[in-house]
Motif scaffolding. Sequence first.
Motif, PDB file in Angstrom:
ATOM      1  N   ASN A   1       0.836  -1.203   0.000  1.00 37.14           N
ATOM      2  CA  ASN A   1       0.000   0.000   0.000  1.00 37.14           C
ATOM      3  C   ASN A   1       0.876   1.260   0.000  1.00 37.14           C
ATOM      4  O   ASN A   1       1.102   1.907   1.010  1.00 37.14           O
ATOM      5  N   LYS A   2       1.336   1.608  -1.195  1.00 35.77           N
ATOM      6  CA  LYS A   2       2.269   2.738  -1.343  1.00 35.77           C
ATOM      7  C   LYS A   2       1.605   4.083  -1.041  1.00 35.77           C
ATOM      8  O   LYS A   2       2.245   5.024  -0.603  1.00 35.77           O
TER       9      LYS A   2
ATOM     10  N   ALA B   1      -0.710   4.688   1.231  1.00 34.81           N
ATOM     11  CA  ALA B   1      -0.713   4.896   2.683  1.00 34.81           C
ATOM     12  C   ALA B   1       0.680   5.315   3.147  1.00 34.81           C
ATOM     13  O   ALA B   1       0.829   6.173   4.016  1.00 34.81           O
ATOM     14  N   LEU B   2       1.713   4.726   2.525  1.00 31.93           N
ATOM     15  CA  LEU B   2       3.088   5.078   2.879  1.00 31.93           C
ATOM     16  C   LEU B   2       3.358   6.546   2.550  1.00 31.93           C
ATOM     17  O   LEU B   2       3.954   7.278   3.357  1.00 31.93           O
ATOM     18  N   SER B   3       2.897   6.995   1.373  1.00 34.10           N
ATOM     19  CA  SER B   3       3.102   8.405   0.993  1.00 34.10           C
ATOM     20  C   SER B   3       2.477   9.341   2.016  1.00 34.10           C
ATOM     21  O   SER B   3       3.096  10.306   2.457  1.00 34.10           O
ATOM     22  N   TRP B   4       1.243   9.057   2.391  1.00 31.14           N
ATOM     23  CA  TRP B   4       0.563   9.922   3.370  1.00 31.14           C
ATOM     24  C   TRP B   4       1.252   9.865   4.724  1.00 31.14           C
ATOM     25  O   TRP B   4       1.343  10.862   5.435  1.00 31.14           O
ATOM     26  N   THR B   5       1.740   8.684   5.105  1.00 28.18           N
ATOM     27  CA  THR B   5       2.385   8.535   6.413  1.00 28.18           C
ATOM     28  C   THR B   5       3.684   9.332   6.483  1.00 28.18           C
ATOM     29  O   THR B   5       3.914  10.095   7.429  1.00 28.18           O
TER      30      THR B   5
ATOM     31  N   ILE C   1      -6.856   6.602   6.822  1.00 27.56           N
ATOM     32  CA  ILE C   1      -7.929   6.192   5.909  1.00 27.56           C
ATOM     33  C   ILE C   1      -7.332   5.366   4.761  1.00 27.56           C
ATOM     34  O   ILE C   1      -7.827   4.292   4.416  1.00 27.56           O
ATOM     35  N   SER C   2      -6.239   5.871   4.181  1.00 27.81           N
ATOM     36  CA  SER C   2      -5.620   5.165   3.051  1.00 27.81           C
ATOM     37  C   SER C   2      -5.147   3.770   3.444  1.00 27.81           C
ATOM     38  O   SER C   2      -5.212   2.845   2.658  1.00 27.81           O
ATOM     39  N   TYR C   3      -4.665   3.660   4.674  1.00 29.60           N
ATOM     40  CA  TYR C   3      -4.194   2.347   5.109  1.00 29.60           C
ATOM     41  C   TYR C   3      -5.351   1.395   5.412  1.00 29.60           C
ATOM     42  O   TYR C   3      -5.306   0.209   5.086  1.00 29.60           O
ATOM     43  N   THR C   4      -6.411   1.918   6.033  1.00 32.68           N
ATOM     44  CA  THR C   4      -7.463   1.016   6.513  1.00 32.68           C
ATOM     45  C   THR C   4      -8.508   0.647   5.452  1.00 32.68           C
ATOM     46  O   THR C   4      -9.093  -0.417   5.534  1.00 32.68           O
ATOM     47  N   LEU C   5      -8.725   1.548   4.478  1.00 31.04           N
ATOM     48  CA  LEU C   5      -9.790   1.272   3.491  1.00 31.04           C
ATOM     49  C   LEU C   5      -9.640  -0.090   2.805  1.00 31.04           C
ATOM     50  O   LEU C   5     -10.611  -0.851   2.762  1.00 31.04           O
TER      51      LEU C   5
ATOM     52  N   TYR D   1      -4.959   0.133  -4.232  1.00 34.61           N
ATOM     53  CA  TYR D   1      -3.939   1.148  -3.940  1.00 34.61           C
ATOM     54  C   TYR D   1      -2.877   1.345  -5.014  1.00 34.61           C
ATOM     55  O   TYR D   1      -1.938   2.068  -4.822  1.00 34.61           O
ATOM     56  N   ASP D   2      -3.055   0.685  -6.148  1.00 36.67           N
ATOM     57  CA  ASP D   2      -2.079   0.913  -7.215  1.00 36.67           C
ATOM     58  C   ASP D   2      -2.513   2.021  -8.161  1.00 36.67           C
ATOM     59  O   ASP D   2      -1.824   2.322  -9.132  1.00 36.67           O
ATOM     60  N   SER D   3      -3.679   2.630  -7.886  1.00 38.44           N
ATOM     61  CA  SER D   3      -4.241   3.553  -8.883  1.00 38.44           C
ATOM     62  C   SER D   3      -3.468   4.867  -8.950  1.00 38.44           C
ATOM     63  O   SER D   3      -2.910   5.346  -7.953  1.00 38.44           O
ATOM     64  N   ASN D   4      -3.449   5.431 -10.157  1.00 33.70           N
ATOM     65  CA  ASN D   4      -2.818   6.740 -10.335  1.00 33.70           C
ATOM     66  C   ASN D   4      -3.629   7.848  -9.679  1.00 33.70           C
ATOM     67  O   ASN D   4      -3.088   8.877  -9.304  1.00 33.70           O
TER      68      ASN D   4
END
Lengths: 445, 146
Positions: free
Chosen positions: A284-285, A287-291, A344-348, A357-360
């Motif tokens: 989940n890249k 979620a990583l970006s947001w973190t 949110i990005s991690y849990t969704l 989570y691979d979407s552009n």
Amino acid sequence: MRYKSQKLAYWFFALSMLLLTLQIIYGFIMAFAHLGYDGLHAITPFNTARAVHTNLLVVWLLSGFMGAAYYIIPEEAEHEMVSVKLGFVQLISLAVVGVIAIIGYHFNYWEGRKFLEIPRPLDYLVVVNVLTFLGLILATLYKGKKRTTTSLVLTMGLVFAALLYLPGMIWFDNQTMDSFFRWWVVHLWVEGVWELIMGGILAFLLIKITGVDREVIEKWLYVIVGLTFISGVLGTGHHYYYIGTPKYWLIIGGIFSAMEPLAFLGMALFAIAMYRKGEKKHPNKIALSWTLGTAIVSFVGAGLLGLAHTLPQVNMYTHGTLVTAMHGHLAFWGAYGMIVLAIISYTLPNMTGRKLYDSNTGVLAFWLSNIGMLGMTVAFGVAGVAQVYLERKMGLDFGDVQKEIQVHFLILIICATMFTTGIGLFIYEFIRYGLPTDEALESSN
Amino acid sequence: MLSKSQARLFFFGGTIVTFVIFIGLSWHSLSVEVPKKTHEENLTEQVIRGKVIWEENNCMGCHSIMGEGAYYAPELTKVVERRGEGYMKAVLMSKTPWSPRGRKMVAYGFSEEKANDLVAFFTWIGNTDLNGFPPKPDYKSTINSK
């Protein structure tokens, strides 16, 4: 997702997204008013828009924190939430209080104290709401198998946040005393206990995403929240420079608030170090970006831009100008907006079972919103600094200065449009994930 | 290397020490210094009524006092000194939106009594000791001056 009750988080996040959307709309109303287009003055004068904008911020962030807690606590405590039903009652009552408050602000029903505009009768409902929330979290922790540092720091943040709401409910005849205690709520939330909440969520995300040993992450979590409190509690003094309080606050507030960026610097270095140390490459890249993003942008927005005008010699001139709006926007976005979007990005994907989570679109949402907000910060900054020199140094009239700096609000609106596009894409992704389902149980970590 | 229990001690110890100092200073400020600096003896019924009006109408949503509030309309700490009572009452009692340079204020149309309450509130605010805030403009022209 490991526990069915974690799905409750989804609905708090959904409420969060709805309120964020509304917050942005009222932001535009204010930006256009600054530009001279105040067509909505009769229905939504500036003070209404302003109260709605800041209160929605607080409520969407709180809703996000509560959602985060409902997801994190069962997983950390290894126990289902004690009551999902009460959780829904709490969600609905939070939404109802929020809606009544916002409508009330359009009809002169408010308290007129910056950030704490919610009228007194509704304050009591807020207290009941938060007590229900805390009751659920504490009971789950109590019944749970484990009490991890991460869950304790998060819970401590939530409990103190609730306690600190109380001093804001006392009436004072003296404006200085009123303001003094108002900062106990606002400052000690934002530059104190909310950072505990942020630290707790950040630690949880780092443990999950980087795979670094919990003991290492939690040790540094203590150091960071320690730095937060050591600098932040006495750092409250930077609100006590010029409001009728004694002079020693100039020294104490100056020294300790100048140390506040250290906690954020620690957070940024810590997140990056854990990312580099981590051997697990979580897919989940986004979620990583947001973190990582929240750790870095909070250092710039809350840390550095705060430092830029926290010294009394500087603050004498910038206090009560658009410079504050500059710092406020990037600080809240970096530290609290982004941590909510990170969780949110991690849990969704975990709650819905869909790994999108691979979407552009998600990547675009991250960059557009961040670049947009940076642009807004620069626009506020340029307008604010010009205001400081023209009004405070040269002594031009307020209105004349506002005319001079009006053009910067055009840039602000352009950047805000970019920001809004990013948020729009984030919400589009949120909707695309669909509803949470029990089928997602155990399917991911 | 720092252990987890040392880190925990740093957190709890640091928090408790700074918090105790903070409470002590707050107590001293509020009980000893603030009443003097704000001339609490001048907090009349009228001033307090003015504060209530200030809050009930969320004036802070556009203006600021003591530098606190919003940045859409002028700072009002020294408004009495700057504009005088007559101008202020005209603005407060206006039935149409007061709009200097096109920026509108809500037309509150206050009664004379309420306008007087607000003027009393601002007079009290204007006399508080704010450690030098708002700053006096200090720009001196260096061009074309002999």
